[in-house]
Motif scaffolding. Structure first.
Motif, PDB file in Angstrom:
ATOM      1  N   SER A  14      47.791  50.647  49.100  1.00  0.00           N
ATOM      2  CA  SER A  14      46.502  49.977  49.010  1.00  0.00           C
ATOM      3  C   SER A  14      45.486  50.513  50.010  1.00  0.00           C
ATOM      4  CB  SER A  14      46.680  48.464  49.222  1.00  0.00           C
ATOM      5  OG  SER A  14      47.160  48.188  50.528  1.00  0.00           O
ATOM      6  N   GLU A  15      45.871  51.503  50.831  1.00  0.00           N
ATOM      7  CA  GLU A  15      44.961  52.035  51.851  1.00  0.00           C
ATOM      8  C   GLU A  15      44.748  53.532  51.653  1.00  0.00           C
ATOM      9  OE1 GLU A  15      46.423  50.835  55.690  1.00  0.00           O
ATOM     10  OE2 GLU A  15      46.108  48.700  55.273  1.00  0.00           O
ATOM     11  N   THR A  16      44.308  53.890  50.460  1.00  0.00           N
ATOM     12  CA  THR A  16      44.043  55.303  50.179  1.00  0.00           C
ATOM     13  C   THR A  16      42.895  55.834  51.019  1.00  0.00           C
ATOM     14  OG1 THR A  16      42.638  54.631  48.322  1.00  0.00           O
ATOM     15  CG2 THR A  16      44.923  55.209  47.820  1.00  0.00           C
ATOM     16  N   PHE A  17      42.043  54.941  51.559  1.00  0.00           N
ATOM     17  CA  PHE A  17      40.946  55.398  52.406  1.00  0.00           C
ATOM     18  C   PHE A  17      41.463  56.079  53.665  1.00  0.00           C
ATOM     19  CE2 PHE A  17      41.558  50.766  52.648  1.00  0.00           C
ATOM     20  CZ  PHE A  17      42.011  50.604  53.955  1.00  0.00           C
ATOM     21  N   VAL A  18      42.592  55.637  54.198  1.00  0.00           N
ATOM     22  CA  VAL A  18      43.198  56.317  55.347  1.00  0.00           C
ATOM     23  C   VAL A  18      43.744  57.671  54.916  1.00  0.00           C
ATOM     24  CG1 VAL A  18      45.049  56.225  57.068  1.00  0.00           C
ATOM     25  CG2 VAL A  18      43.753  54.150  56.508  1.00  0.00           C
ATOM     26  N   LEU A  19      44.464  57.690  53.812  1.00  0.00           N
ATOM     27  CA  LEU A  19      45.039  58.930  53.301  1.00  0.00           C
ATOM     28  C   LEU A  19      43.955  59.961  53.018  1.00  0.00           C
ATOM     29  CD1 LEU A  19      47.537  60.461  52.271  1.00  0.00           C
ATOM     30  CD2 LEU A  19      47.165  59.374  50.048  1.00  0.00           C
ATOM     31  N   ASN A  20      42.836  59.527  52.423  1.00  0.00           N
ATOM     32  CA  ASN A  20      41.751  60.456  52.106  1.00  0.00           C
ATOM     33  C   ASN A  20      41.169  61.102  53.358  1.00  0.00           C
ATOM     34  OD1 ASN A  20      41.925  60.020  49.348  1.00  0.00           O
ATOM     35  ND2 ASN A  20      40.362  58.437  49.325  1.00  0.00           N
ATOM     36  N   GLN A  21      41.092  60.358  54.439  1.00  0.00           N
ATOM     37  CA  GLN A  21      40.598  60.936  55.690  1.00  0.00           C
ATOM     38  C   GLN A  21      41.617  61.897  56.290  1.00  0.00           C
ATOM     39  OE1 GLN A  21      39.278  57.818  58.347  1.00  0.00           O
ATOM     40  NE2 GLN A  21      37.354  57.540  57.241  1.00  0.00           N
ATOM     41  N   VAL A  22      42.886  61.528  56.248  1.00  0.00           N
ATOM     42  CA  VAL A  22      43.932  62.412  56.787  1.00  0.00           C
ATOM     43  C   VAL A  22      43.918  63.759  56.077  1.00  0.00           C
ATOM     44  CG1 VAL A  22      46.425  62.764  56.982  1.00  0.00           C
ATOM     45  CG2 VAL A  22      45.434  60.548  57.575  1.00  0.00           C
ATOM     46  N   THR A  23      43.972  63.728  54.741  1.00  0.00           N
ATOM     47  CA  THR A  23      44.047  64.991  53.995  1.00  0.00           C
ATOM     48  C   THR A  23      42.741  65.773  54.103  1.00  0.00           C
ATOM     49  OG1 THR A  23      43.395  63.830  51.950  1.00  0.00           O
ATOM     50  CG2 THR A  23      45.758  64.070  52.388  1.00  0.00           C
ATOM     51  N   GLY A  24      41.608  65.062  54.154  1.00  0.00           N
ATOM     52  CA  GLY A  24      40.327  65.749  54.299  1.00  0.00           C
ATOM     53  C   GLY A  24      40.220  66.495  55.622  1.00  0.00           C
ATOM     54  N   LEU A  25      40.710  65.884  56.690  1.00  0.00           N
ATOM     55  CA  LEU A  25      40.669  66.538  58.003  1.00  0.00           C
ATOM     56  C   LEU A  25      41.641  67.721  58.056  1.00  0.00           C
ATOM     57  CD1 LEU A  25      40.462  63.336  60.208  1.00  0.00           C
ATOM     58  CD2 LEU A  25      38.678  65.070  59.972  1.00  0.00           C
ATOM     59  N   ILE A  26      42.809  67.558  57.437  1.00  0.00           N
ATOM     60  CA  ILE A  26      43.761  68.672  57.390  1.00  0.00           C
ATOM     61  C   ILE A  26      43.156  69.842  56.622  1.00  0.00           C
ATOM     62  CG2 ILE A  26      46.001  69.422  56.478  1.00  0.00           C
ATOM     63  CD1 ILE A  26      47.015  66.559  57.015  1.00  0.00           C
ATOM     64  N   ASP A  27      42.515  69.551  55.484  1.00  0.00           N
ATOM     65  CA  ASP A  27      41.872  70.604  54.696  1.00  0.00           C
ATOM     66  C   ASP A  27      40.802  71.337  55.498  1.00  0.00           C
ATOM     67  OD1 ASP A  27      43.431  70.018  52.494  1.00  0.00           O
ATOM     68  OD2 ASP A  27      41.897  68.771  51.514  1.00  0.00           O
ATOM     69  N   ARG A  28      40.204  70.656  56.450  1.00  0.00           N
ATOM     70  CA  ARG A  28      39.153  71.269  57.282  1.00  0.00           C
ATOM     71  C   ARG A  28      39.715  71.951  58.515  1.00  0.00           C
ATOM     72  NH1 ARG A  28      37.301  67.649  54.084  1.00  0.00           N
ATOM     73  NH2 ARG A  28      35.112  67.584  53.404  1.00  0.00           N
ATOM     74  N   GLY A  29      41.035  72.063  58.586  1.00  0.00           N
ATOM     75  CA  GLY A  29      41.665  72.838  59.648  1.00  0.00           C
ATOM     76  C   GLY A  29      42.009  72.074  60.907  1.00  0.00           C
ATOM     77  N   HIS A  30      41.963  70.743  60.871  1.00  0.00           N
ATOM     78  CA  HIS A  30      42.241  69.949  62.064  1.00  0.00           C
ATOM     79  C   HIS A  30      43.688  69.470  62.062  1.00  0.00           C
ATOM     80  CE1 HIS A  30      37.982  70.070  62.951  1.00  0.00           C
ATOM     81  NE2 HIS A  30      37.729  69.629  61.727  1.00  0.00           N
ATOM     82  N   GLN A  31      44.213  69.233  63.248  1.00  0.00           N
ATOM     83  CA  GLN A  31      45.559  68.700  63.410  1.00  0.00           C
ATOM     84  C   GLN A  31      45.481  67.179  63.436  1.00  0.00           C
ATOM     85  OE1 GLN A  31      48.666  70.106  63.610  1.00  0.00           O
ATOM     86  NE2 GLN A  31      49.478  68.018  63.723  1.00  0.00           N
ATOM     87  N   VAL A  32      46.189  66.530  62.515  1.00  0.00           N
ATOM     88  CA  VAL A  32      46.173  65.067  62.434  1.00  0.00           C
ATOM     89  C   VAL A  32      47.608  64.559  62.552  1.00  0.00           C
ATOM     90  CG1 VAL A  32      45.516  63.046  61.091  1.00  0.00           C
ATOM     91  CG2 VAL A  32      44.163  65.156  60.919  1.00  0.00           C
ATOM     92  N   ASP A  33      47.825  63.643  63.490  1.00  0.00           N
ATOM     93  CA  ASP A  33      49.092  62.940  63.604  1.00  0.00           C
ATOM     94  C   ASP A  33      48.841  61.457  63.346  1.00  0.00           C
ATOM     95  OD1 ASP A  33      50.563  65.226  64.282  1.00  0.00           O
ATOM     96  OD2 ASP A  33      50.047  65.017  66.395  1.00  0.00           O
ATOM     97  N   ILE A  34      49.809  60.802  62.731  1.00  0.00           N
ATOM     98  CA  ILE A  34      49.662  59.401  62.328  1.00  0.00           C
ATOM     99  C   ILE A  34      50.696  58.572  63.077  1.00  0.00           C
ATOM    100  CG2 ILE A  34      49.659  57.803  60.379  1.00  0.00           C
ATOM    101  CD1 ILE A  34      49.463  60.643  58.728  1.00  0.00           C
ATOM    102  N   TYR A  35      50.220  57.605  63.830  1.00  0.00           N
ATOM    103  CA  TYR A  35      51.100  56.677  64.545  1.00  0.00           C
ATOM    104  C   TYR A  35      50.985  55.319  63.859  1.00  0.00           C
ATOM    105  CZ  TYR A  35      51.448  60.191  68.214  1.00  0.00           C
ATOM    106  OH  TYR A  35      51.678  61.359  68.910  1.00  0.00           O
ATOM    107  N   THR A  36      52.125  54.762  63.468  1.00  0.00           N
ATOM    108  CA  THR A  36      52.102  53.548  62.675  1.00  0.00           C
ATOM    109  C   THR A  36      53.080  52.504  63.189  1.00  0.00           C
ATOM    110  OG1 THR A  36      52.377  52.663  60.431  1.00  0.00           O
ATOM    111  CG2 THR A  36      53.782  54.531  61.040  1.00  0.00           C
ATOM    112  N   ASN A  37      52.706  51.232  63.038  1.00  0.00           N
ATOM    113  CA  ASN A  37      53.613  50.144  63.409  1.00  0.00           C
ATOM    114  C   ASN A  37      54.777  50.041  62.433  1.00  0.00           C
ATOM    115  OD1 ASN A  37      51.740  49.550  65.390  1.00  0.00           O
ATOM    116  ND2 ASN A  37      50.812  47.849  64.277  1.00  0.00           N
ATOM    117  N   ARG A  38      54.489  50.295  61.163  1.00  0.00           N
ATOM    118  CA  ARG A  38      55.513  50.167  60.121  1.00  0.00           C
ATOM    119  C   ARG A  38      55.454  51.360  59.184  1.00  0.00           C
ATOM    120  NH1 ARG A  38      53.384  45.298  61.143  1.00  0.00           N
ATOM    121  NH2 ARG A  38      51.640  45.707  59.735  1.00  0.00           N
TER     122      ARG A  38
END
Length: 441
Positions: A14-38
């Motif tokens: 239900s939170e594709t808005f987070v996924l869209n930002q992650v993949t968009g930043l990766i496509d632009r050459g940035h390093q993205v790490d995701i820290y999650t509670n669950r």
């Protein structure tokens, strides 16, 4: 850039808005790490999760127990088993002199454990909800060199959470935050009301890839049933009770009508009982959760989309709803409410219609108009598609997000991008004067 996203759940369908930002930043050459509670279920996640192998970038954060005795015992054990791997990091997290309450209540220690063996340098800590802010502050204090801390307010974190915790719930956090984003102007004003500076916040909509949603003008063929749909969790703020009642009213005039509700949640039994009481089982259907492809398939067969959001008793409210954007991108005229950020997405009388919250009769009346005037459906759908393309395109919004990061890291903007030196991050928004007086918040 190295960017750390802090989220409560990942992956989360239900939170594709987070996924869209992650993949968009990766496509632009940035390093993205995701820290999650669950950590969610990788097997039923969005296809992009597998396409980008995001499990390799996702790190769980240990839960901080509410019970202080158990928190101390568990914290002592965590420190004992991890200190040999990162002694300076663990010891720094316990520095009461430097960090005071966050060290004393062990939030820094639990965060340090999540960072053991992980990168120790980030440029940006991006909290995807305001409720992640105190964890973000712990990241900022522990990491070397000090990253910039950005909060994104999306809905419950600036509505229900504030109602429950009071207007001072973010007060201790704000001095250490570098910048804020809100996913609609309605919530931006909510943040300002808490005392945040107007030149250190911007509207940044949640976007979508319109190329994934094929536009089709809606037309009614002879003898074809009119198909309505709603997508969302079955919770109070989605207002589904009022949509069900409105559809049941109109079904008396238009028996050739079907209403599909996609989603699940705690109100499923109550809503099913309401459908039975209204003798509407033959044309109103609760079909449960569907994946993205299934949702698109259902919406492609539909004529109208309904999103009757309301303010819940606990204060929870919606921003411009993502499923509304998707429906509009596909050419569906929409019926929604003057609620939260929705008037910043749906132009009343242009791409659909808006009615006051919790007003089943008003919903039924506007639905009746749409049923009586199918010749208007194509123009409403075209207007909705154009609005989404102009204001909610994910590529444009991800470019703007990178601009925010760049300005945060610029030496002349060490306190955050100022209104005088940043590109506007949101389009012109509907004036609050457009809202009926009865629904002003």
């Amino acid at each position: 850039m190295r960017i750390a996203f802090l989220v409560a759940d990942f992956p989360c369908l239900s939170e594709t808005f987070v996924l869209n930002q992650v993949t968009g930043l990766i496509d632009r050459g940035h390093q993205v790490d995701i820290y999650t509670n669950r950590v969610g279920d990788w097997a039923v996640s969005h296809p992009d999760v597998g396409r980008y192998r995001l499990w390799e970038r996702t790190y769980p954060m240990p839960e901080v127990p509410q019970n202080y005795i158990w928190r101390a015992l568990k914290g002592f054990w965590l420190a004992l088993i991890h200190i040999h791997r990162a002694p300076l990091l663990i010891l720094r997290s316990l520095n009461l002199v430097a960090y005071g309450e966050q060290a004393l209540n062990l939030w820094l220690l639990y965060t340090a454990v999540a960072l053991v063996g992980r990168p120790q340098a980030y440029d940006i800590i991006h909290c995807q909800f305001g409720t992640q802010g105190y964890r973000g502050l712990a990241f900022k204090r522990l990491l070397r060199s000090t990253p910039r801390l950005l909060l994104m307010f999306r809905g419950f974190d600036i509505s229900r959470y504030v109602q429950e915790g009071g207007d001072r719930v973010y007060r201790q956090l704000f001095p250490d935050v570098d910048y804020c984003l809100a996913n609609c102007d309605f919530f931006r004003h909510r943040v300002l009301a808490l005392g945040w500076s107007s030149d250190r916040i911007a509207v940044h909509f949640s976007g979508l890839d319109t190329n994934k949603f094929t536009f089709r003008p809606r037309q009614l063929e002879p003898d074809q049933p009119v198909r309505l749909a709603t997508t969302g969790r079955l919770v109070e703020k989605k207002g589904l009770e009022f949509a069900i009642r409105a559809v049941a009213q109109q079904a008396q005039r238009y028996p050739n009508l079907t209403y599909t509700i996609i989603g699940d949640g705690p109100l499923h039994p109550a809503l099913q009982q309401l459908i039975i009481e209204l003798q509407a089982e033959s044309y109103i259907h609760l079909v449960g959760w569907k994946n993205e492809a299934e949702i698109v398939e259902i919406l492609d067969r539909c004529h109208l989309f309904v999103a009757p959001s309301v303010t819940a008793a606990d204060g929870n409210q919606d921003a411009p709803v993502n499923v509304l954007k998707e429906a509009m991108a596909m050419g569906l005229p929409v019926l929604s409410t003057y609620h939260g950020g929705i008037p910043e997405l749906v132009e009343d009388g242009v791409s659909g219609f808006l009615v006051p919250e919790r007003d089943a009769d008003a919903l039924a009346e506007r639905l009746g108009y749409l049923l009586d005037h199918p010749e208007r459906w194509p123009e409403l759908g075209i207007a909705g598609r154009r609005f989404v393309e102009r204001h909610f395109d994910i590529q444009m919004l991800n470019d703007r997000l990178v601009q925010v990061y760049d300005r945060l890291l610029s030496p002349v903007n060490q306190s955050g991008p100022r209104s005088s030196d940043r590109t506007p991050l949101s389009p012109p928004l509907p004036s609050s004067s457009m809202r009926p007086a009865s629904v002003e918040k």
